[in-house]
Design an enzyme around this catalytic site. Structure first.
Site, mmCIF file in Angstrom:
data_model
loop_
_atom_site.group_PDB
_atom_site.id
_atom_site.type_symbol
_atom_site.label_atom_id
_atom_site.label_comp_id
_atom_site.label_asym_id
_atom_site.label_seq_id
_atom_site.Cartn_x
_atom_site.Cartn_y
_atom_site.Cartn_z
ATOM 1 N N SER A 32 -10.250 -0.602 6.729
ATOM 2 C CA SER A 32 -9.613 -0.359 5.436
ATOM 3 C C SER A 32 -8.943 -1.561 4.799
ATOM 4 O O SER A 32 -8.612 -1.521 3.615
ATOM 5 C CB SER A 32 -8.596 0.777 5.556
ATOM 6 O OG SER A 32 -9.229 2.021 5.636
ATOM 7 N N SER A 77 -9.649 1.714 2.598
ATOM 8 C CA SER A 77 -8.731 2.431 1.745
ATOM 9 C C SER A 77 -7.655 1.562 1.099
ATOM 10 O O SER A 77 -6.910 2.030 0.240
ATOM 11 C CB SER A 77 -8.039 3.523 2.567
ATOM 12 O OG SER A 77 -7.247 2.967 3.617
ATOM 13 N N LYS A 121 0.840 -1.197 0.000
ATOM 14 C CA LYS A 121 0.000 0.000 0.000
ATOM 15 C C LYS A 121 0.875 1.247 0.000
ATOM 16 O O LYS A 121 1.868 1.324 0.737
ATOM 17 C CB LYS A 121 -0.909 -0.021 1.229
ATOM 18 C CG LYS A 121 -1.934 1.112 1.289
ATOM 19 C CD LYS A 121 -2.860 0.932 2.481
ATOM 20 C CE LYS A 121 -3.936 1.995 2.560
ATOM 21 N NZ LYS A 121 -4.892 1.753 3.656
#
Length: 401
Positions: free
Chosen positions: A168, A144, A69
């Site tokens: 997330s 996310s 990420k």
């Protein structure tokens, strides 16, 4: 052959690599080929490492392609956090979790797309493109950590590293049909990770199987002093499936409803299966779920605003509209309100831990809805209309407190 390779789990790939039935180069090429073919439409990656960023260790992840990420630092590679604000920023050191992966031999495929600064759950990103669901491209991936979920579901990496502050990791895993594991706070080091909320953020994994999540945990969990534990699950015998017979499974009825009908059917089928395997289903109540949601929201908004205060002043127009508005809301939260939310959090967390005197596990759907359309603002959940953000967070956010 390429499609077969890109569908392998971490465990399957590591076994084949160890037996020399496949080569690390062809495994990596299969993932990179999928990125080349599909990333323009899915927007899973912000930065791709063309030949892979190869770890030097010989551990249980040797030759396994993993995506990262883009709030997690990789030395010498850009970190954007999904925002224009950090344009040109290149960290000089790896995040602790990246060091652990490299020392275990993993190959990094790139930095994945996310909701800007991890402050959202749809992964609609105005700077790097909306991350799309690989199973139905007019639907969101969730966020996310949406890019990571898509990279695993679409065969662009064997596994992904993400972060989770209110859902997330778990939300995009649910919407994209992969496994999402948010470990307990602090089990994976956050050193070298851009924070959203330092008292709630957890680093975790998106994988194709629960066993794969266990393998990643075995090389990234720390001993409390920030040192990775380095257990090899292939030798430890810890990957045996848990028997359900005799387990007490708690069903938190007071936060369960409403559910989309398809989610309800699948959830009830899971309960039936658990009961047939010998588990005991027990109704339980979470204390004051409304206070849980309020405390989580106050803490996240206040801590995010504190981190971004100077960046927001200097780069106000570079933030996306939704994240900018959330940060401005955070700036308006008084210190007394923030401290009260932290006190409520401690009280509710103590009450929550008390549930496990009665049950062994809690069993809930991850989300009360399936993946919404890209342009959806509100969704119907049974007879209730909800905004998308509330619907997606409802069953995950209590468990970051």
């Amino acid at each position: 052959m390429s499609s077969r390779l890109s569908a392998l789990t971490v465990w399957e790939a590591s076994e084949l690599l160890a037996a020399r039935s496949i080569h690390a180069e062809e495994l990596l090429d299969s993932q990179l080929d999928n990125i080349r073919r599909r990333n323009d439409e899915l927007r899973a990656f912000i930065t791709v490492f063309p030949g892979g960023e190869r770890g030097r260790g010989g551990g249980s992840l040797r030759g396994i392609p993993i995506s990262i990420k883009d709030i997690i630092h990789v030395k010498g590679k850009p970190t954007t956090a999904g925002s224009k604000v950090l344009h040109g920023y290149v960290p000089r050191a790896d995040a602790a979790v990246v060091r652990a992966l490299k020392e275990s031999g993993a190959t990094l495929t790139g930095k994945t797309n996310l909701h800007e600064f991890a402050f959202g759950v749809t992964n609609l990103n105005p700077h790097f493109g909306n991350c799309r669901n690989p199973w139905k491209r007019d639907r969101i991936s969730g966020g996310s950590s949406g890019g990571g979920a898509v990279s695993v579901a679409a065969g662009m990496s064997c596994a992904a590293i993400g972060s989770d502050t209110a859902g997330s990791i778990r939300i995009p895993a649910s919407l994209c049909g992969v496994v999402g594991f948010k470990p307990s706070y602090g089990l994976v080091s956050r050193d070298g990770v851009i924070p959203l909320s330092w008292s709630l953020d957890s680093i975790g994994f998106l994988t194709r199987s629960v066993r794969d999540a266990s393998i990643l945990a075995s090389v990234t969990f720390t001993d409390g002093a920030g040192i990775a534990s380095r257990r090899d699950p292939r030798r430890s015998g810890r990957n045996k499936p848990l028997r359900l017979k005799g387990l007490r499974l708690g069903i938190p009825r007071n936060i369960l409803e409403p559910l989309e009908e398809d989610v309800r059917r699948r959830y009830e089928a899971s309960l039936d299966l658990a009961e047939r395997e010998g588990a005991r289903l027990m109704d339980v109540q979470l204390e004051n779920p409304q206070a849980m949601a309020a405390a989580r929201s106050i803490i996240v908004h206040a801590e995010a605003a504190s981190y971004h205060r100077e960046l927001l002043r200097d780069h106000f127009k570079d933030y996306g509209k939704d994240v900018r508005e959330r940060l401005l809301q955070g700036l308006l939260i008084p210190a007394t309100t923030y401290l009260a939310a932290q006190r409520v959090r401690r009280k509710l967390a103590s009450s929550f831990r008390g549930l496990f005197n009665r049950v062994d596990l809690l069993l809930l759907p991850t989300t009360c809805i399936a993946a919404p359309r890209l342009n959806a603002v509100r969704v119907a959940v049974g007879n209730t209309s909800m905004d998308v953000r509330t619907a997606l967070l409802r069953l995950t956010e209590p468990f970051n407190l």
